[in-house]
Scaffold this active site. Sequence first.
Site: not given
Length: 333
Positions: A12, A31, A189, A242, A246, A279
Amino acid sequence: MKIAVIGAGSWGTALAQLLACNGNEVGLWARKPEVVEAVNASHANPRYLSEVELSPRIVATTSYEEALAGAQAAVIVTPSSVMRDVAGVLAEAVDDDFPVIICSKGVEEGSGLLPVEVFEAEMGNASRLAVLSGPNFAAEVIRGIPSGTVIASSNEETAAFFQQLFASETFRTYVSDDVCGVELCAAFKNVIAIAVGVSYGLGYGDNTAAMLMTRGLAEMSRLVVRCGGQAITCMGLAGTGDLVATCTSEHSRNRRFGKLLAEGGTLEEFAAQTHMVAEGALACKTLKTLADCYDVELPITDVVRSIAWEGADPHDVAKTLTSRPLTTEFYGL
């Protein structure tokens, strides 16, 4: 124009900087109040990419309303586990044709829905939704190191809008209409990167990593095709691009997590050490929902899930892969 970026993690922060350097005002939702204070006072994110000076065009806030006020589009960069909550907030705050691009990667636990499907369910009007994915490490994008990404939408105008919004001399943007394929590649991935990390942690070599990456690509393709995506998407930036980045890069949190698992570490330890979400750890569970629904065989994904969530010994489960019956290289496509 003003763009709202929802999520102030490393990705972000990098996308907020990219958009600001492209001449946009950015409302960055974070946050934690200490992140907001540091971004606004010293133009740096104290938790992620803290060595980079951020543009004064970026104004951080803990308020969704402030981030969205006057914005002409929103960029979603939150963990996949909270994306439905975020979609619900946006549904109450923006118009029906307000453009939204989703940069979160994963599959919703329980439902098996992709991020764009979650946002459509909460907000309606899928034509204003897009997704962004590719071999894009935040630490490189924020420094202007040349990168490429794919932006997918069911609507050509929406894809073109976001393509122009993000494009720069160092950030190449390509468009696609295969939203399903791009999103599944983005989630998948990370699982394969964990497997590669485990293999290196066990002392295996580059041959093993290459085999896992290639067979992982085959798994990815089988699931994409059965879910209605295009096999060719798996060969593009969101798939092979990707996957390679990764699985091979020192920046990869999922590869680092896999190595930690092989050394006896846990998901909780990884989160405490890095302040990041792996993730792929969630994806190896949520992808099973889709695999069961569409009757797709995902042996590498099954092994990663057994190590990450079921306490299986990495040495033992590695043998289950090498002892599988021999078959043709490509099947189920």
